[in-house]
Structures are given as C-alpha cells and as structure tokens.
Design an enzyme around this catalytic site. Structure first.
Site, PDB file in Angstrom:
ATOM      1  N   LYS A 111     -35.786  84.053  53.283  1.00 17.78           N
ATOM      2  CA  LYS A 111     -34.643  84.181  52.373  1.00 17.78           C
ATOM      3  C   LYS A 111     -34.942  85.109  51.209  1.00 17.78           C
ATOM      4  CE  LYS A 111     -31.915  80.206  53.563  1.00 17.78           C
ATOM      5  NZ  LYS A 111     -31.310  78.944  53.238  1.00 17.78           N
ATOM      6  N   LYS A 194     -31.629  83.216  64.665  1.00 17.93           N
ATOM      7  CA  LYS A 194     -30.879  81.956  64.657  1.00 17.93           C
ATOM      8  C   LYS A 194     -29.443  82.167  64.170  1.00 17.93           C
ATOM      9  CE  LYS A 194     -31.570  79.501  60.647  1.00 17.93           C
ATOM     10  NZ  LYS A 194     -31.989  78.513  59.694  1.00 17.93           N
ATOM     11  N   LYS A 197     -25.314  80.850  58.609  1.00 14.93           N
ATOM     12  CA  LYS A 197     -24.123  81.013  57.766  1.00 14.93           C
ATOM     13  C   LYS A 197     -24.130  82.347  57.043  1.00 14.93           C
ATOM     14  CE  LYS A 197     -23.930  76.105  56.505  1.00 14.93           C
ATOM     15  NZ  LYS A 197     -24.491  75.176  55.520  1.00 14.93           N
TER      16      LYS A 197
HETATM   17  P1  AMP Z   1     -27.877  74.668  56.772  1.00 18.38           P
HETATM   18  O1  AMP Z   1     -26.859  75.523  57.422  1.00 18.38           O
HETATM   19  O2  AMP Z   1     -29.134  75.421  56.487  1.00 18.38           O
HETATM   20  O3  AMP Z   1     -27.380  73.866  55.605  1.00 18.38           O
HETATM   21  O4  AMP Z   1     -28.313  73.602  57.883  1.00 18.38           O
HETATM   22  C1  AMP Z   1     -27.720  72.339  58.027  1.00 18.38           C
HETATM   23  C2  AMP Z   1     -28.244  71.658  59.282  1.00 18.38           C
HETATM   24  O5  AMP Z   1     -27.859  72.420  60.444  1.00 18.38           O
HETATM   25  C3  AMP Z   1     -29.763  71.515  59.353  1.00 18.38           C
HETATM   26  O6  AMP Z   1     -30.085  70.279  59.957  1.00 18.38           O
HETATM   27  C4  AMP Z   1     -30.178  72.640  60.248  1.00 18.38           C
HETATM   28  O7  AMP Z   1     -31.386  72.384  60.918  1.00 18.38           O
HETATM   29  C5  AMP Z   1     -29.006  72.737  61.221  1.00 18.38           C
HETATM   30  N1  AMP Z   1     -28.856  74.104  61.723  1.00 18.38           N
HETATM   31  C6  AMP Z   1     -28.564  75.213  61.005  1.00 18.38           C
HETATM   32  N2  AMP Z   1     -28.516  76.299  61.794  1.00 18.38           N
HETATM   33  C7  AMP Z   1     -28.788  75.870  63.057  1.00 18.38           C
HETATM   34  C8  AMP Z   1     -28.879  76.521  64.331  1.00 18.38           C
HETATM   35  N3  AMP Z   1     -28.676  77.830  64.458  1.00 18.38           N
HETATM   36  N4  AMP Z   1     -29.166  75.766  65.412  1.00 18.38           N
HETATM   37  C9  AMP Z   1     -29.364  74.425  65.291  1.00 18.38           C
HETATM   38  N5  AMP Z   1     -29.300  73.755  64.128  1.00 18.38           N
HETATM   39  C10 AMP Z   1     -29.011  74.461  63.014  1.00 18.38           C
END
Ligand code: AMP
Ligand code: TRP
Length: 332
Positions: A111, A194, A197
């Site tokens: 990041k 991956k 967002k």
């Molecule tokens: P975040 O978007 O970073 O707030 O992630 C929120 C949750 O979604 C966390 O448990 C992450 O591990 C999961 N997550 C985010 N991106 C992915 C992805 N591409 N594949 C699987 N899980 C994800």
C-alpha cells in the site's frame, strides 16, 4: 461456544472477493459462534475519505452485511469508531510491538508503494489496531480472506507479547478461520493480482452495486485465452485468469474447482461465461436489491448500528477494565 470477530473497511467498491472471502462465511458461522461483525471505519481513515463518503460507506457496508444474511438481532454489527476500546487497546499494543514486526508486513509495503516516507503512521500501525479489534473482545476465531493471514499472525504475536510482559494468561491466541475455497479471488483483468477495492479499473472487480447487465458485461470482458477449459485445476495452473473464473464459478455454485473443471471440460469461454454470469447474478442480485431497499431508510440502519455499538461496548469495556488493571493504570 467460541466467539468470532471480523471486519471490513468502510470504503466504496465492495466486491465479490469480499463476499466470497469473508462475508459469506460469516453468514454461515453466525449460528455456531457468538459473532461480532465490525465496520472498520478507523482503518478506512488511513485513506482519508471525505466525511460525506465516510458516512455513506459505513451505512453501505452495514447494509451489505445485513443484505447478505447477517442477522443483527443475533450477531453484533457496529462501526469500530463507536467503541473507544479499539483505540485504547491499540495504543497499549503499540507499546508492545517491536518495529521489526511491523516492517515485515507485506500489506504495508504494497500500500505504501515507492513513497514509504509519505505513508501515514496509521497505515503503518494498521495491523496493531487490527489486533486490538480482535483482542478487545477476546475473540477465539477470525474469519477472513487469505490476504489477512499475516496480520492475524501478528495479532497472535502481540497477544503472546502482552501475556509475557505482564506474566499473565489473559489473552488466548485467536485462530485464523480461512477457508480453502475462494479465500483469494483474483482481478478479472489480471489473474496474478488480487481483486481489490482500490484497483483503478472498474472491470477488474464485480461490485455489490453491479446490476445483472453490468455483471454480464464485466464477465464478458474478463481476460481469458482461446483454449478450451481443461479437466483439472492443475492442468490449468499456467492460465491464472481462466482458473480464477472457474474458482469464482465453483464458489458461487458451491462446488470444488475440480468439479467445476470437470463440468466444463472441453468448453470454450463464451458459453462458460454465460453460465458464470447466471451463477453470480443468482446470488448477488437479491443482495443488491435488499441493499437498495435498506439504504432507503438510513435511520433504520443507524438504529441497528446503535444497538450493536451498545452491545459491543458492554463486552469491550469490561475487558478494558481488566486490561488496565493488568497494565497497572491507576483506576481513579
Ligand atoms: P478489505 O476489502 O481489505 O476491507 O477486506 C475485507 C475482507 O475481505 C477481508 O477478510 C479480506 O481478507 C477479504 N477479501 C478482500 N479481498 C479479497 C479477495 N480478492 N479474495 C478473497 N477475500 C478477499
Ligand atoms: N484488515 C482487514 C482487511 O483489510 C480488516 C480488519 C480490520 C479486520 N480489523 C479486523 C478483519 C479484525 C478481521 C478482524 O480486510
């Protein structure tokens, strides 16, 4: 009964990676665990969203939890900033966390990118706050996607450091709960990165707000190759985009990737993509519609969050009192 804690940041662009890697599993787990689901707005602050966006996104993420099947009567749903224990415990943990541990965190490196010196302290300290989130509730299990594994290991190390420093067995080490299937959904444009967002391309992800036409378009445009689908994931290991789409199909159809490969063996991508679209829409469209209807009445969402915050505070304040006692703060 164990207790689970998990959270998702309050940012826009909520996507099917979040659903498959996290939210969907929470819905299944809420019947077997006492469950606490947080909207981690303090973590989102590391990206400094505008106050208007912050408010909108907190409600949107709350609505998505409920639309996806989290039952707020049973599970605790609340915004992190409503419980001050997170920050208080975060500070105590900061004083127990060697910089060397934080310097290993790959998410910070990704990041912060090339401009490490300009990154804010919040982004660097992010995993310490995450440890505080989990341990303020003494959660036993933490259901997340694969990308959060390193942060959870750090949370366990911090729990151990606290116990050792004060000669107590206060924190049990929280267990990561990472499912094998769909724990890492990849970008639709690049099978080696991956789904996220923050990817600048909208076509890299399918969002909760995408209607069936948008889903169809994004899947049609998703990167693949000209070869037919092969019988096993192993045979397709050098085709990351193709394998990712089969993984997404399998996750939504509740089957293994092996089964999905066998089902579509020999097919080209055009007919497969049609079936994939149907499969995604069948799950995500009812969630999208429910979200729209929930967001029509923000006061209803706010009332749910208020109730969740009260319940969360009750647990966290009790634990914080014990923690402050252990640390030696004068309880005036
Ligand atoms: P975040 O978007 O970073 O707030 O992630 C929120 C949750 O979604 C966390 O448990 C992450 O591990 C999961 N997550 C985010 N991106 C992915 C992805 N591409 N594949 C699987 N899980 C994800
Ligand atoms: N860091 C997590 C993510 O980016 C979100 C998060 C914050 C979290 N605190 C947490 C997840 C506590 C699980 C438990 O996905």
């Amino acid at each position: 009964m164990g207790r689970i804690f998990s959270g998702i940041q309050a940012t826009g662009n909520f996507h099917i990676g979040n659903y498959l890697g996290a939210l969907r599993n929470w819905v299944k787990l809420q019947d077997s665990f006492e469950s606490i689901f947080c909207i981690v707005d303090l973590h989102s602050l590391t990206t400094l969203p505008s106050p208007e966006n912050m408010k909108t996104w907190i409600r949107e993420v709350a609505a998505s939890y409920i639309a996806a099947g989290i039952n707020p009567e049973k599970s605790i749903v609340f915004p992190q900033s409503a419980v001050s224990a997170h920050c208080e415990l975060g500070w105590i943990f900061s004083c127990l966390t060697p910089l060397g541990w934080l310097n290993r965190m790959t998410q910070f490196k990704e990041k912060a990118g090339k401009h490490k010196e300009d990154a804010n302290l919040g982004l660097y300290a992010y995993p310490v706050l995450m440890a505080a989130d989990i341990l303020a509730y003494k959660a036993s299990h933490v259901p997340v996607g694969e990308d959060q594994k390193q942060h959870l290991e750090l949370a366990r190390d911090i729990a151990g450091a606290f116990n050792r420093q004060y000669g107590v067995e206060y924190f049990e080490l929280p267990e990561p709960y990472i499912l094998k299937t769909a724990s890492r959904i990849m970008s639709l444009r690049d099978g080696t990165s991956k789904m996220s967002k923050t990817d600048p391309s909208d076509y890299s992800r399918i969002q909760f707000t995408d209607d069936p036409d948008a889903v169809a378009l994004k899947i049609r445009k998703a990167k693949t190759d000209a070869d037919p689908i092969q019988a096993t994931p192993d045979a397709m290991k050098d085709r990351p985009e193709a394998l990712n789409l089969l993984g997404i199909y399998a996750a939504f159809a509740d089957m293994t990737v092996e089964e999905a490969c066998l089902k579509f063996e020999g097919s080209t991508f055009a007919p497969f993509k049609k079936e994939l679209t149907d499969q995604i829409v069948a799950t995500m469209e009812p969630i999208r519609l429910k979200m729209i209807s929930l967001l029509k009445d923000p006061s209803e969402i706010d009332a749910i969050l208020k109730k969740g915050s009260d319940r969360a505070n009750e647990i966290a304040i009790k634990n914080m009192n014990e923690i402050k006692e252990i640390v030696g703060f004068l309880r005036v």
